[in-house]
Design a protein around this motif. Structure first.
Motif, mmCIF file in Angstrom:
data_model
loop_
_atom_site.group_PDB
_atom_site.id
_atom_site.type_symbol
_atom_site.label_atom_id
_atom_site.label_comp_id
_atom_site.label_asym_id
_atom_site.label_seq_id
_atom_site.Cartn_x
_atom_site.Cartn_y
_atom_site.Cartn_z
ATOM 1 N N ALA A 45 0.826 -1.208 0.000
ATOM 2 C CA ALA A 45 0.000 0.000 0.000
ATOM 3 C C ALA A 45 0.860 1.258 0.000
ATOM 4 C CB ALA A 45 -0.930 0.003 1.208
ATOM 5 N N LYS A 46 1.915 1.274 0.817
ATOM 6 C CA LYS A 46 2.792 2.448 0.899
ATOM 7 C C LYS A 46 3.651 2.605 -0.350
ATOM 8 C CE LYS A 46 4.440 1.435 5.041
ATOM 9 N NZ LYS A 46 5.204 1.526 6.278
ATOM 10 N N ALA A 47 3.989 1.485 -1.011
ATOM 11 C CA ALA A 47 4.859 1.536 -2.190
ATOM 12 C C ALA A 47 4.228 2.331 -3.327
ATOM 13 C CB ALA A 47 5.195 0.126 -2.660
ATOM 14 N N GLY A 48 2.906 2.270 -3.435
ATOM 15 C CA GLY A 48 2.232 3.003 -4.502
ATOM 16 C C GLY A 48 2.236 4.505 -4.292
ATOM 17 N N GLY A 49 2.370 4.942 -3.047
ATOM 18 C CA GLY A 49 2.430 6.368 -2.742
ATOM 19 C C GLY A 49 1.086 7.067 -2.700
ATOM 20 N N THR A 50 -0.013 6.369 -2.947
ATOM 21 C CA THR A 50 -1.321 7.028 -2.945
ATOM 22 C C THR A 50 -2.075 6.858 -1.634
ATOM 23 O OG1 THR A 50 -2.351 5.082 -3.924
ATOM 24 C CG2 THR A 50 -1.648 6.824 -5.434
ATOM 25 N N VAL A 51 -1.611 5.925 -0.788
ATOM 26 C CA VAL A 51 -2.313 5.642 0.461
ATOM 27 C C VAL A 51 -1.417 5.966 1.648
ATOM 28 C CG1 VAL A 51 -3.494 3.877 1.818
ATOM 29 C CG2 VAL A 51 -3.556 3.763 -0.665
ATOM 30 N N ASP A 52 -1.945 6.738 2.575
ATOM 31 C CA ASP A 52 -1.250 7.047 3.813
ATOM 32 C C ASP A 52 -1.135 5.766 4.645
ATOM 33 O OD1 ASP A 52 -0.361 9.166 5.842
ATOM 34 O OD2 ASP A 52 -1.962 8.119 6.931
ATOM 35 N N ALA A 53 -0.019 5.595 5.334
ATOM 36 C CA ALA A 53 0.226 4.389 6.126
ATOM 37 C C ALA A 53 -0.836 4.192 7.207
ATOM 38 C CB ALA A 53 1.612 4.444 6.756
ATOM 39 N N ILE A 54 -1.293 5.268 7.819
ATOM 40 C CA ILE A 54 -2.300 5.172 8.876
ATOM 41 C C ILE A 54 -3.638 4.708 8.292
ATOM 42 C CG2 ILE A 54 -3.649 6.501 10.555
ATOM 43 C CD1 ILE A 54 -1.099 8.205 10.957
ATOM 44 N N VAL A 55 -3.994 5.229 7.127
ATOM 45 C CA VAL A 55 -5.242 4.825 6.468
ATOM 46 C C VAL A 55 -5.172 3.351 6.080
ATOM 47 C CG1 VAL A 55 -6.697 5.174 4.428
ATOM 48 C CG2 VAL A 55 -5.764 7.151 5.648
ATOM 49 N N ALA A 56 -4.052 2.939 5.487
ATOM 50 C CA ALA A 56 -3.880 1.540 5.082
ATOM 51 C C ALA A 56 -3.949 0.607 6.295
ATOM 52 C CB ALA A 56 -2.562 1.355 4.343
ATOM 53 N N ALA A 57 -3.292 0.981 7.387
ATOM 54 C CA ALA A 57 -3.301 0.161 8.594
ATOM 55 C C ALA A 57 -4.718 0.040 9.154
ATOM 56 C CB ALA A 57 -2.357 0.745 9.641
ATOM 57 N N HIS A 58 -5.451 1.149 9.144
ATOM 58 C CA HIS A 58 -6.837 1.129 9.634
ATOM 59 C C HIS A 58 -7.689 0.175 8.798
ATOM 60 C CE1 HIS A 58 -10.750 2.427 11.070
ATOM 61 N NE2 HIS A 58 -11.088 2.659 9.821
ATOM 62 N N VAL A 59 -7.584 0.257 7.479
ATOM 63 C CA VAL A 59 -8.391 -0.595 6.599
ATOM 64 C C VAL A 59 -8.021 -2.064 6.787
ATOM 65 C CG1 VAL A 59 -8.881 -1.164 4.186
ATOM 66 C CG2 VAL A 59 -8.888 1.219 4.928
ATOM 67 N N LEU A 60 -6.732 -2.359 6.933
ATOM 68 C CA LEU A 60 -6.319 -3.750 7.162
ATOM 69 C C LEU A 60 -6.818 -4.266 8.513
ATOM 70 C CD1 LEU A 60 -2.746 -3.670 5.640
ATOM 71 C CD2 LEU A 60 -4.752 -4.866 4.738
ATOM 72 N N ASP A 61 -6.825 -3.416 9.533
ATOM 73 C CA ASP A 61 -7.368 -3.811 10.837
ATOM 74 C C ASP A 61 -8.866 -4.086 10.738
ATOM 75 O OD1 ASP A 61 -4.859 -3.565 11.960
ATOM 76 O OD2 ASP A 61 -5.251 -1.589 12.842
ATOM 77 N N VAL A 62 -9.584 -3.227 10.012
ATOM 78 C CA VAL A 62 -11.022 -3.423 9.803
ATOM 79 C C VAL A 62 -11.261 -4.738 9.059
ATOM 80 C CG1 VAL A 62 -12.989 -2.557 8.461
ATOM 81 C CG2 VAL A 62 -11.679 -0.989 9.889
ATOM 82 N N ALA A 63 -10.441 -5.006 8.045
ATOM 83 C CA ALA A 63 -10.588 -6.237 7.262
ATOM 84 C C ALA A 63 -10.339 -7.465 8.131
ATOM 85 C CB ALA A 63 -9.639 -6.217 6.068
ATOM 86 N N ASN A 64 -9.279 -7.443 8.918
ATOM 87 C CA ASN A 64 -8.990 -8.585 9.792
ATOM 88 C C ASN A 64 -10.119 -8.835 10.788
ATOM 89 O OD1 ASN A 64 -6.594 -9.873 9.004
ATOM 90 N ND2 ASN A 64 -5.366 -8.240 9.885
ATOM 91 N N LYS A 65 -10.667 -7.767 11.351
ATOM 92 C CA LYS A 65 -11.766 -7.915 12.302
ATOM 93 C C LYS A 65 -13.006 -8.475 11.595
ATOM 94 C CE LYS A 65 -14.664 -5.531 15.620
ATOM 95 N NZ LYS A 65 -15.121 -4.275 16.159
ATOM 96 N N ALA A 66 -13.293 -7.983 10.405
ATOM 97 C CA ALA A 66 -14.452 -8.460 9.655
ATOM 98 C C ALA A 66 -14.302 -9.934 9.290
ATOM 99 C CB ALA A 66 -14.644 -7.620 8.391
ATOM 100 N N LEU A 67 -13.096 -10.322 8.915
ATOM 101 C CA LEU A 67 -12.856 -11.721 8.561
ATOM 102 C C LEU A 67 -12.972 -12.626 9.780
ATOM 103 C CD1 LEU A 67 -9.884 -11.190 6.105
ATOM 104 C CD2 LEU A 67 -12.238 -11.797 5.508
#
Length: 150
Positions: free
Chosen positions: A28-50
């Motif tokens: 996510a960070k390699a692309g440069g379009t997503v902030d690390a905090i936003v990416a981490a939040h979305v991944l945490d939401v995804a893990n919880k949903a799964l």
């Protein structure tokens, strides 16, 4: 709402455990379009949903962020994603993530609970008010931008 699904990530599926968070954050960070905090939040939401077999949701995302984050989940066959902004041509959208087996069933309920339209009425004949005026007033009330769509 158009759910997306794809093949497994290097032979793994989300059903076998947590998503490979560190590797996905690097992508996510390699692309440069997503902030690390936003990416981490979305991944945490995804893990919880799964883990809970529910549908999780992000904050409102800009189009480049949304696309980059949806692309992160494409390799997972058992992860469903969809974006919704409240109306068809919405620019800022919420990313919904969940297990593919229950995603389609739970998505409509989750989006209805999360997205709410606001109607503002008044007499604006003599003092015309525009989008910037209303958005500015909402933000001055202390509501953060990531919680407000278009």
């Amino acid at each position: 709402l158009r759910p997306t699904r794809r093949r497994s990530f290097r032979g793994l599926s989300a059903a076998e455990g947590d998503l490979p968070r560190d590797e996905l954050l690097k992508q996510a960070k390699a692309g440069g379009t997503v902030d690390a905090i936003v990416a981490a939040h979305v991944l945490d939401v995804a893990n919880k949903a799964l883990a809970t077999w529910e549908v999780g949701s992000s904050h409102f995302l800009r189009p480049p962020e949304l696309q980059a984050l949806q692309d992160l989940f494409l390799p997972f066959a058992d992860v469903g994603t969809a974006a919704q902004g409240g109306y068809e041509d919405a620019e800022r959208r919420v990313l919904f993530v969940g297990r593919a087996e229950v995603f389609d069933t739970l998505l409509e309920e989750a989006s209805e609970q999360l997205l709410t339209a606001v109607s503002i009425e008044g007499n604006f004949k003599f003092d015309a008010a525009g989008h910037r005026d209303f958005l500015g007033a909402i933000l001055k009330m202390g509501i953060k931008r990531e919680f407000v769509g278009d």
